[in-house]
Scaffold this active site. Structure first.
Site, mmCIF file in Angstrom:
data_model
loop_
_atom_site.group_PDB
_atom_site.id
_atom_site.type_symbol
_atom_site.label_atom_id
_atom_site.label_comp_id
_atom_site.label_asym_id
_atom_site.label_seq_id
_atom_site.Cartn_x
_atom_site.Cartn_y
_atom_site.Cartn_z
ATOM 1 N N ASP A 186 0.825 -1.208 0.000
ATOM 2 C CA ASP A 186 0.000 0.000 0.000
ATOM 3 C C ASP A 186 0.861 1.261 0.000
ATOM 4 O O ASP A 186 2.053 1.224 0.325
ATOM 5 C CB ASP A 186 -0.960 0.019 1.201
ATOM 6 C CG ASP A 186 -0.252 0.000 2.559
ATOM 7 O OD1 ASP A 186 0.777 -0.689 2.689
ATOM 8 O OD2 ASP A 186 -0.727 0.680 3.486
ATOM 9 N N GLU A 229 0.231 -1.371 5.540
ATOM 10 C CA GLU A 229 1.332 -0.946 6.416
ATOM 11 C C GLU A 229 1.148 0.498 6.822
ATOM 12 O O GLU A 229 1.372 0.886 7.965
ATOM 13 C CB GLU A 229 2.678 -1.127 5.700
ATOM 14 C CG GLU A 229 3.896 -0.932 6.599
ATOM 15 C CD GLU A 229 4.384 0.507 6.724
ATOM 16 O OE1 GLU A 229 5.222 0.772 7.582
ATOM 17 O OE2 GLU A 229 3.924 1.373 5.959
HETATM 18 ZN ZN LIG Z 1 6.804 2.364 3.862
#
Ligand SMILES: [Zn+2]
Length: 390
Positions: free
Chosen positions: A76, A139
């Protein structure tokens, strides 16, 4: 498209083209990578989220035995909303300044784009030690996917020798980072006309007291940690990211929501500062609010929690990564990564080492120096030589 040969830059171009902003599904990118791996005869496993809208992926190249290396990255990226980009963020653009522009170029699609592009070389090499890919989702919104990814790998992957988290470090070796904890606190007051402050409770005014309290805690912390610490800044650090509340200039605000959190040193308990702040809210602030009106409330939920990453126990990964990167610099960073999660779940020496500079991460016109692509290719090449040997 079986066995497709793609160079590093073309692979990066393809991965950047998937808009994997954390609020979106990452499945198109994951399916692309899965298909590419399959084309080269590599099976991968998906670890989906609860509703199946996102997935982690892991795959093993070479023999499924212990002592290999894990190359880890998140799929992401942060949003581009409202940022003044000079180029299309989803189109990898090389400018005459020797920089590749695009969202995710540095944070952090390049690391695994380069590794994926080298897959045919990995395959040809008859590896003695496995090279594992580990790609996570979400993340950027609190290292969410990494927990189930690391747990699945702990069960299914024979113990690797080292884990490399390819977040941007300019290919230097990073062996420690702070942890991070984030909360949303909702203050509920009682509406009244702004001329009648004795009749109501302004949620905003009490939220302001809380922010002031965090500042005083910060001032104390700043005096406790010497500048010689591993980290810059040395102390734990609070941040209030957003405040939302109120409806009009002449109304005592009924609601105010504060998004706040802190970065904590890895050798201190992550939740302790948060617990203290919550205790202060409950023991000091809430009684003051309730004294003005009994319906006042303070509610807090944990938004995200990123385990700190302590330098202890990472020696073997440090030595390997230093060798492969050719960098003698071993340092620490203050931004969070999935390193602490992988380190604690798999119990395997871990470092952060990847192309690009964190200074460009999350920025408009995020870029990756072309020379960093070359440096990372060199890293992968030397890693491959290592994996070919017994
Ligand atoms: Zn990163």
């Amino acid at each position: 498209m079986a066995g497709e040969i793609v160079d590093s830059v073309e692979m990066l171009r393809r991965l950047v083209a998937f808009d994997t902003t954390s609020r979106n599904s990452n499945l198109e990118l994951i399916k692309y990578v899965q298909g590419y791996l399959k084309g080269h005869g590599v099976e991968s496993k998906l670890v989906p989220n609860e509703d199946g809208s996102k997935a982690n992926l892991f795959a093993t190249v070479g023999p499924n035995v212990k002592d290999g290396v894990v190359l880890s990255g998140h799929t992401d990226v942060v949003p581009v909303d409202g940022q003044p980009w000079d180029t299309d963020p989803w189109t990898l653009t090389l400018k005459s300044d020797g920089k590749y522009y695009g969202r995710g170029t540095c944070d952090m699609k390049a690391f695994y784009a380069i590794a994926l592009a080298m897959l045919p070389d990995f395959q040809k090499a008859k590896l003695k030690k496995p090279i594992h890919f580990a790609l996570s989702y979400d993340e950027e919104v609190g290292c969410i996917g990494a927990h189930s990814l690391a747990a699945a790998m702990a069960k299914e992957v024979p113990r690797p020798r080292a884990i490399i988290i390819g977040e941007p470090t300019m290919m230097t070796v990073v062996h420690a980072h702070k942890g991070a904890q984030m909360y949303v606190t909702k203050f509920t007051g009682f509406e009244a006309h702004s001329s009648m402050t004795h009749l109501g409770v302004s949620a905003i005014h009490f939220a302001g007291e809380f922010v002031h309290h965090l500042n005083t805690v910060q001032d104390k912390l700043d005096t406790q940690f010497p500048p010689t610490s591993e980290f810059t800044p040395p102390a734990p650090t609070f941040n209030v990211g957003t405040i939302l509340g109120g409806t009009a200039g002449n109304i005592l605000a009924r609601e105010c929501e504060v998004l706040w959190g802190y970065r904590e040193l890895p050798d201190r308990p992550l939740a302790a500062l948060g617990d203290e702040a919550l205790k202060w809210l409950n023991d000091v602030l809430l009684p003051k609010m309730k004294a003005k009106h009994p319906s006042a409330q303070i509610e807090t939920v944990v938004r995200s929690s990123t385990v700190g990453f302590s330098p202890a126990g990472n020696e073997e990964a440090k030595a390997l990564a230093a060798n492969w990167s050719g960098s003698n610099t071993v340092g620490s960073v203050v931004y969070g990564t999935e390193a602490g999660i992988f380190r604690s779940t798999l119990g395997v020496p871990t470092v952060v080492c990847g192309p690009g500079d964190i200074a460009q991460a999350h920025q408009p016109n995020e870029f990756l120096l072309a020379s960093q692509v070359t440096a990372c290719e060199g890293f992968m090449q030397r890693m491959l030589e290592w994996a070919k040997r017994d």
